[in-house]
Write an enzyme that holds these catalytic residues in place. Structure first.
Site, PDB file in Angstrom:
ATOM      1  N   GLY A  72      23.528 -13.436   4.868  1.00 41.10           N
ATOM      2  CA  GLY A  72      23.137 -13.465   3.450  1.00 41.10           C
ATOM      3  C   GLY A  72      21.922 -12.607   3.141  1.00 41.10           C
ATOM      4  N   ASN A 127      23.708  -0.485   0.885  1.00 39.27           N
ATOM      5  CA  ASN A 127      24.585  -1.590   1.293  1.00 39.27           C
ATOM      6  C   ASN A 127      25.202  -2.210   0.034  1.00 39.27           C
ATOM      7  OD1 ASN A 127      25.933  -3.709   2.346  1.00 39.27           O
ATOM      8  ND2 ASN A 127      24.206  -4.618   3.435  1.00 39.27           N
ATOM      9  N   CYS A 130      27.981  -6.064   1.488  1.00 40.05           N
ATOM     10  CA  CYS A 130      27.739  -7.309   2.236  1.00 40.05           C
ATOM     11  C   CYS A 130      28.605  -8.415   1.628  1.00 40.05           C
ATOM     12  CB  CYS A 130      26.263  -7.689   2.178  1.00 40.05           C
ATOM     13  SG  CYS A 130      25.981  -9.342   2.859  1.00 40.05           S
ATOM     14  N   LYS A 170      27.693   2.541   2.081  1.00 41.67           N
ATOM     15  CA  LYS A 170      28.453   1.698   3.021  1.00 41.67           C
ATOM     16  C   LYS A 170      29.541   0.935   2.273  1.00 41.67           C
ATOM     17  CE  LYS A 170      28.054  -1.207   7.055  1.00 41.67           C
ATOM     18  NZ  LYS A 170      27.164  -1.696   8.095  1.00 41.67           N
ATOM     19  N   THR A 198      31.895  -5.669   7.256  1.00 45.02           N
ATOM     20  CA  THR A 198      32.740  -6.711   7.866  1.00 45.02           C
ATOM     21  C   THR A 198      33.891  -7.155   6.955  1.00 45.02           C
ATOM     22  OG1 THR A 198      31.154  -8.306   7.011  1.00 45.02           O
ATOM     23  CG2 THR A 198      30.882  -7.616   9.296  1.00 45.02           C
ATOM     24  N   GLY A 249      33.785  -2.676  15.615  1.00 41.99           N
ATOM     25  CA  GLY A 249      34.307  -3.041  16.931  1.00 41.99           C
ATOM     26  C   GLY A 249      34.171  -1.989  18.013  1.00 41.99           C
ATOM     27  N   GLY A 270      27.466  -1.913  16.497  1.00 41.82           N
ATOM     28  CA  GLY A 270      26.912  -3.128  15.914  1.00 41.82           C
ATOM     29  C   GLY A 270      27.008  -4.315  16.845  1.00 41.82           C
TER      30      GLY A 270
HETATM   31  C1  SIN Z   1      24.242 -10.195   6.015  1.00 43.18           C
HETATM   32  O1  SIN Z   1      23.010 -10.128   5.942  1.00 43.18           O
HETATM   33  O2  SIN Z   1      24.878 -11.118   5.479  1.00 43.18           O
HETATM   34  C2  SIN Z   1      25.023  -9.174   6.783  1.00 43.18           C
HETATM   35  C3  SIN Z   1      24.848  -7.829   6.210  1.00 43.18           C
HETATM   36  C4  SIN Z   1      26.097  -7.214   5.671  1.00 43.18           C
HETATM   37  O3  SIN Z   1      27.205  -7.719   5.894  1.00 43.18           O
HETATM   38  O4  SIN Z   1      25.992  -6.183   5.014  1.00 43.18           O
END
Ligand code: SIN
Length: 311
Positions: A72, A127, A130, A170, A198, A249, A270
């Site tokens: 998060g 980003n 997320c 991203k 992800t 991966g 990662g």
């Molecule tokens: C996170 O902080 O939840 C992960 C970062 C991301 O998925 O960009």
């Protein structure tokens, strides 16, 4: 000696290996566990303007061939980055890419403008993907900014006005057509694309009937997502002209080479760092051995050489 040097926008890296955001902190802790000199670049954990506590625990769960996280975007905010994190980043040999996320256009712009003033920062990764937070922008709420072509373009355009640094966007695989979002980012002025973040997933403990993550769902990474990531970067490489940085991966040198052959100029490592902090150095050695064995003098000559055309 094989040439491993690559360029992305105005950014030149001594090799194509990049530590992915969220898996390397801000470099300092990892430097105690591994040698950073093998890395071309490090992407910092995403910073936001104000500190964020992140999601309720548990926030990490192991899955078959992967890992779910629902961190998060926990971080201490821009001020802490400027006062406490930069000192170490200035000392290291790898190039520094700062990952930023904003809750508004103004926040994105402030973050970009501020980090652009730092000598040690070579590039910015936006980003927009997320899956563990609700994204807000101009009074709209998005599951993810990178699921909306207009919102993606608006952020890239706004940040582009505030920085001359190489701008990397991203992307998320949680979309119907990743090329549509990639093209929007390219048209708005992004210098490169980073793919993939992800994949949204869920894990359940059948003994309790409860989700294993505090936020119920989280982002899946690791070997389980590699085929999806490869498909995404290959599709992007046919749709845009800007460089693509692949991730998802990558555990070995041959995984990294698959991404390069699929069309990536660089790759991010990662989840592998959670298993072995030295993973990147080992991957680099494996790439060098492959190039030597196959008499390939320049890594760039492998980029996008996938045989066969598809539709
Ligand atoms: C996170 O902080 O939840 C992960 C970062 C991301 O998925 O960009």
């Amino acid at each position: 000696m094989e040439n491993l040097k690559i360029t992305i926008g105005r950014l030149t890296l001594k090799n194509p290996l990049i530590a992915a955001s969220g898996t390397f902190g801000y470099g300092e802790e990892m430097a105690r566990l591994c040698d950073l000199s093998g890395l071309g670049a490090i992407v910092t954990k995403t910073i936001t303007l104000e500190p964020r506590e992140g999601n309720p625990p548990p926030r990490i769960v192991e899955t078959p061939a992967g890992m779910l996280n629902s961190i998060g975007l926990e971080n201490k905010g821009l001020k802490d980055f400027m006062f406490n994190k930069v000192k170490f980043l200035e000392k290291i040999d790898a190039r520094i890419i700062v990952s930023i996320a904003g809750g508004s256009m103004a926040e994105f712009q402030t973050l970009a403008e501020t980090v652009s003033g730092l000598r040690c920062v070579a590039a910015i990764e936006l980003n927009l993907s997320c899956p563990n937070v609700i994204h807000t922008l101009q009074s709209s709420r998005y599951q993810l900014i990178a699921q909306d072509r207009k919102a993606t373009a608006a952020v890239v355009r706004a940040v582009r006005k505030k920085t001359r640094l190489t701008l990397i966007t991203k992307l998320t695989p949680n979309v119907t057509d990743i090329t549509d979002i990639g093209k929007a980012a390219e048209d708005a002025g992004s210098d490169a694309l980073s793919a993939i973040n992800t994949i949204l997933g869920l894990s359940i403990d059948i003994r309790t009937g409860k989700p294993r993550l505090g936020r119920i769902v989280g982002g899946l990474s690791g070997p389980a997502i590699k085929p999806v990531a490869l498909r995404c970067v290959w599709q992007l490489s046919r749709a845009v002209k800007i460089p693509i940085i692949g991730s998802g991966g990558i555990m070995t040198g041959s995984d990294a080479l698959e991404f390069i052959i699929a069309g990536c100029r660089a790759v991010q490592i990662g989840t592998a760092h959670f298993i072995d902090p030295e993973a990147s150095s080992k991957i680099l050695d494996e790439i060098k051995t492959f190039l030597r064995k196959n008499r390939i003098r320049d890594i760039m000559s492998l980029v996008g050489t996938l045989a066969g055309k598809g539709d």
